[in-house]
Design a protein around this motif. Structure first.
Motif, PDB file in Angstrom:
ATOM      1  N   ALA A  48      11.882  70.852  24.702  1.00  0.00           N
ATOM      2  CA  ALA A  48      12.940  71.782  24.310  1.00  0.00           C
ATOM      3  C   ALA A  48      14.060  71.054  23.556  1.00  0.00           C
ATOM      4  CB  ALA A  48      13.495  72.490  25.535  1.00  0.00           C
ATOM      5  N   ILE A  49      14.343  69.815  23.949  1.00  0.00           N
ATOM      6  CA  ILE A  49      15.392  69.048  23.267  1.00  0.00           C
ATOM      7  C   ILE A  49      15.021  68.830  21.803  1.00  0.00           C
ATOM      8  CG2 ILE A  49      16.557  66.798  23.144  1.00  0.00           C
ATOM      9  CD1 ILE A  49      16.160  66.790  26.286  1.00  0.00           C
ATOM     10  N   GLY A  50      13.781  68.453  21.562  1.00  0.00           N
ATOM     11  CA  GLY A  50      13.332  68.265  20.185  1.00  0.00           C
ATOM     12  C   GLY A  50      13.386  69.552  19.384  1.00  0.00           C
ATOM     13  N   VAL A  51      12.990  70.665  20.013  1.00  0.00           N
ATOM     14  CA  VAL A  51      13.038  71.964  19.334  1.00  0.00           C
ATOM     15  C   VAL A  51      14.488  72.328  19.023  1.00  0.00           C
ATOM     16  CG1 VAL A  51      12.716  74.456  19.714  1.00  0.00           C
ATOM     17  CG2 VAL A  51      10.857  72.873  20.191  1.00  0.00           C
ATOM     18  N   CYS A  52      15.344  72.167  19.997  1.00  0.00           N
ATOM     19  CA  CYS A  52      16.743  72.531  19.809  1.00  0.00           C
ATOM     20  C   CYS A  52      17.391  71.705  18.697  1.00  0.00           C
ATOM     21  CB  CYS A  52      17.507  72.369  21.117  1.00  0.00           C
ATOM     22  SG  CYS A  52      18.938  73.437  21.252  1.00  0.00           S
ATOM     23  N   SER A  53      17.059  70.419  18.649  1.00  0.00           N
ATOM     24  CA  SER A  53      17.688  69.555  17.638  1.00  0.00           C
ATOM     25  C   SER A  53      17.240  69.897  16.223  1.00  0.00           C
ATOM     26  CB  SER A  53      17.415  68.082  17.943  1.00  0.00           C
ATOM     27  OG  SER A  53      16.065  67.754  17.713  1.00  0.00           O
ATOM     28  N   SER A  54      16.047  70.457  16.082  1.00  0.00           N
ATOM     29  CA  SER A  54      15.574  70.806  14.735  1.00  0.00           C
ATOM     30  C   SER A  54      15.679  72.301  14.433  1.00  0.00           C
ATOM     31  CB  SER A  54      14.129  70.341  14.537  1.00  0.00           C
ATOM     32  OG  SER A  54      13.279  70.977  15.478  1.00  0.00           O
ATOM     33  N   ILE A  55      15.330  73.148  15.400  1.00  0.00           N
ATOM     34  CA  ILE A  55      15.295  74.595  15.158  1.00  0.00           C
ATOM     35  C   ILE A  55      16.696  75.185  15.020  1.00  0.00           C
ATOM     36  CG2 ILE A  55      14.633  76.824  16.178  1.00  0.00           C
ATOM     37  CD1 ILE A  55      12.117  75.645  15.539  1.00  0.00           C
ATOM     38  N   ALA A  56      17.608  74.820  15.899  1.00  0.00           N
ATOM     39  CA  ALA A  56      18.939  75.438  15.879  1.00  0.00           C
ATOM     40  C   ALA A  56      19.648  75.256  14.530  1.00  0.00           C
ATOM     41  CB  ALA A  56      19.794  74.922  17.025  1.00  0.00           C
ATOM     42  N   PRO A  57      19.733  74.038  13.982  1.00  0.00           N
ATOM     43  CA  PRO A  57      20.391  73.899  12.679  1.00  0.00           C
ATOM     44  C   PRO A  57      19.623  74.603  11.553  1.00  0.00           C
ATOM     45  CG  PRO A  57      20.113  71.742  13.711  1.00  0.00           C
ATOM     46  CD  PRO A  57      19.401  72.740  14.562  1.00  0.00           C
ATOM     47  N   ALA A  58      18.291  74.554  11.615  1.00  0.00           N
ATOM     48  CA  ALA A  58      17.486  75.223  10.585  1.00  0.00           C
ATOM     49  C   ALA A  58      17.667  76.733  10.650  1.00  0.00           C
ATOM     50  CB  ALA A  58      16.013  74.860  10.739  1.00  0.00           C
ATOM     51  N   LEU A  59      17.722  77.275  11.842  1.00  0.00           N
ATOM     52  CA  LEU A  59      17.915  78.709  12.006  1.00  0.00           C
ATOM     53  C   LEU A  59      19.304  79.118  11.531  1.00  0.00           C
ATOM     54  CD1 LEU A  59      16.830  81.414  12.970  1.00  0.00           C
ATOM     55  CD2 LEU A  59      17.463  80.751  15.307  1.00  0.00           C
ATOM     56  N   ALA A  60      20.316  78.345  11.866  1.00  0.00           N
ATOM     57  CA  ALA A  60      21.674  78.637  11.386  1.00  0.00           C
ATOM     58  C   ALA A  60      21.713  78.622   9.864  1.00  0.00           C
ATOM     59  CB  ALA A  60      22.666  77.631  11.966  1.00  0.00           C
TER      60      ALA A  60
END
Length: 175
Positions: free
Chosen positions: A36-48
């Motif tokens: 989840a940490i890896g997903v959050c670090s990449s997905i959250a900024p990309a989604l924003a």
């Protein structure tokens, strides 16, 4: 236009939260908190970035205690989140919201309360292997020590007049 900005911001905040939560839930199920940490670090900024591009607004998450220094709150965000810190939910149990016209922009914020699933990475007792993964992705992490229901952060959305006018002119296409 302020009402339109608020409505469009609400839709963007809903999408951001729903899509990020879906990705995090899948990562937690498949790989546990480290995944989840890896997903959050990449997905959250990309989604924003994706939601910002689609809408014309500036879409982001911020917090008083950040995991990613790029998410540091500005003075207004700090003030609003500080006012929510003791109680991030309204009387009906929904995350608190704030809207205003400030500095030539329409601004919207919505509280992000800490949910039970968040505690594996943001709680008071984070497992050592999770802490190690957090430090790898976020060496300046400050975002632990939370309990369920506490204010974790906020969705923050800003519209300048030109972007909001374009979104209104284009109807629902930018959502």
């Amino acid at each position: 236009m302020a009402e339109e900005a608020g409505e469009r911001s609400e839709i963007l905040a809903d999408r951001f939260q729903k899509e990020l939560l879906s990705a995090l839930t899948a990562a937690m199920a498949a790989e546990g908190p480290q995944g989840a940490i890896g997903v959050c670090s990449s997905i959250a900024p990309a989604l924003a970035a994706q939601l910002s591009e689609e809408s014309g607004a500036s879409v982001r998450r911020t917090a008083l205690k950040t995991r990613n220094p790029a998410a540091k709150a500005d003075a207004t965000e700090q003030r609003i989140m500080a006012s929510w810190a003791a109680a991030p939910l309204d009387d009906e149990g929904r995350p608190k919201r704030w809207t205003a016209r400030e500095g030539g922009e329409y601004r919207y914020m919505r509280a992000i309360p800490t949910m039970p699933m968040c505690l594996a990475c943001h709680g008071e007792n984070v497992a050592p292997e999770v802490t190690a993964a957090i430090r790898t992705h976020y060496p300046e992490d400050q975002a632990t020590g939370f309990a369920p229901g506490q204010l974790r952060g906020a969705s923050s959305i800003r519209w300048d007049d030109a972007a909001l006018s374009r979104a209104i002119r284009n109807g629902g296409e930018s959502q």
